[in-house]
Design a protein around this motif. Structure first.
Motif: not given
Length: 375
Positions: A49-62
């Motif tokens: 789910l991390l890539p989807k979360l990062a994409s939603f908030f427009d941030v990197t996974i890091d």
């Protein structure tokens, strides 16, 4: 997966986006309770789910996790100084454990790893047994090899090669040091003229301030190199007092001319203590005591300073900024208490055994002890 700052970041990012837990849960295809558990550190999302979360908030996974693989220069300075101070107050093994955890966290931040290697090299003698000291040095060498193998910064890699050579010298691997440095430091190579070439290039392009700044830096660094080489020269020619006496006389004139005892007392103090050992070896006791007095003055300058290796004077008025641009910001590589303890230990050198009952020697020893009472 570790929590790092994930929970706090999810709350912050959700508030910035002005959405509710229900809205985030609906987008992610999970329950509101799941989002609530993420934010209260009770649970973590599935890694997929991390890539989807990062994409939603427009941030990197890091950024989402709060993981920072790179530290700023200021962060490196603070961590180094905090660890150095901790070594003076806690057990060495406790600080080693703490620094090893940081190494694992920032294993791709090569300037930080370099400074950790410097930290370990500067403090390995506090590790207790000789076996433990060698383990610390070997760990520092392993970090150096990791930097050299993976870092793309040519300047940092060059510095790391020299640092690793210093570590190997402490380990007694002199042959390896020779193999590494003999060709690099060959005085006949054109690289020895690089300072002059850059200064001339600055002048030709009208960059007068840069030329002046680099000229001062070059002069000052070569002065320190001369003091360091002269210290080794004394050790090499210890049996020949005429050579040693001439070396001491010439170097003292340079120290005096450039006020190095106050500008860079650390380098000068090392020279004075080696000069004192040499004179004592030849039974030149008045000269020995005079040199130890100068050694004390240098240590006093260090202990009275504001934790900086160098301060500008009327002549070298651009060197301080050069020091401050380094990863340690021009600060001493060791805590003042540790510097003081090492300075006191110099009076216990076997070479000075003949002076242990000498009133002047005892007075100097007590005088130095008083300088460290406030630490």
């Amino acid at each position: 997966m570790e929590l790092v700052n994930f929970s706090d970041n999810i709350i912050r990012l959700r508030h910035e986006k002005k959405i509710t837990q229900e809205q985030l849960a609906a987008f992610m295809g999970v329950t509101k309770a799941s989002v609530s558990k993420w934010e209260t550190k009770q649970n973590l999302p599935d890694i997929l789910l991390l890539p989807k979360l990062a994409s939603f908030f427009d941030v990197t996974i890091d950024s989402l996790l709060g993981y920072e693989p790179q530290l700023s220069k200021e962060q490196i300075q603070k961590i180094y100084q905090d660890l150095s101070a901790s070594i003076a107050e806690k057990s060495f093994d406790e600080v080693m454990k703490q620094s090893n955890l940081l190494v694992k966290k920032y294993y791709s931040c090569y300037p930080f790893l370099f400074q950790i290697s410097v930290l370990w090299l500067n403090h390995f003698m506090l590790a207790g047994t000789q076996t433990r000291q060698q383990e610390v040095l070997n760990s520092a060498s392993d970090l150096c090899r990791h930097i050299i193998s993976n870092c793309r910064d040519i300047g940092l890699c060059s510095d790391t090669i020299l640092l690793n050579a210093t570590i190997h010298l402490q380990l007694g691997n002199a042959a390896e040091v020779i193999d590494t440095l003999e060709e690099i430091l060959n005085p006949y190579r054109l690289s020895g003229q690089s300072d002059t070439l850059l200064i001339q290039a600055y002048q030709m392009t009208g960059q007068t301030e840069q030329a002046d700044s680099f000229t001062q830096i070059s002069m000052f660094s070569h002065l320190l190199s001369l003091i360091s080489a002269a210290t080794q020269h004394l050790a090499i020619h210890r049996d020949n007092f005429s050579v040693c006496r001439e070396t001491i006389m010439r170097v003292e004139s340079i120290i005096s001319a450039y006020h190095l005892e106050s500008l860079h007392p650390n380098s000068v103090s090392i020279f004075y203590v080696q000069a004192a050992v040499t004179c004592c070896f030849h039974d030149k006791l008045p000269e020995t005591l005079e040199l130890l007095e100068k050694y004390n003055l240098c240590i006093g300058h260090i202990l009275e300073s504001e934790n900086l290796l160098f301060r500008n004077d009327g002549y070298f008025n651009r060197v301080e900024s050069w020091y401050q641009q380094s990863d340690l910001g021009g600060n001493f590589p060791r805590n003042k208490k540790i510097i003081f303890d090492s300075a006191m230990q110099a009076f216990e050198f076997p070479a000075f055994a003949v002076l242990h009952e000498n009133p002047e020697f005892i007075k100097l020893q007590k005088s130095l002890a008083l300088k460290g009472e406030h630490l």
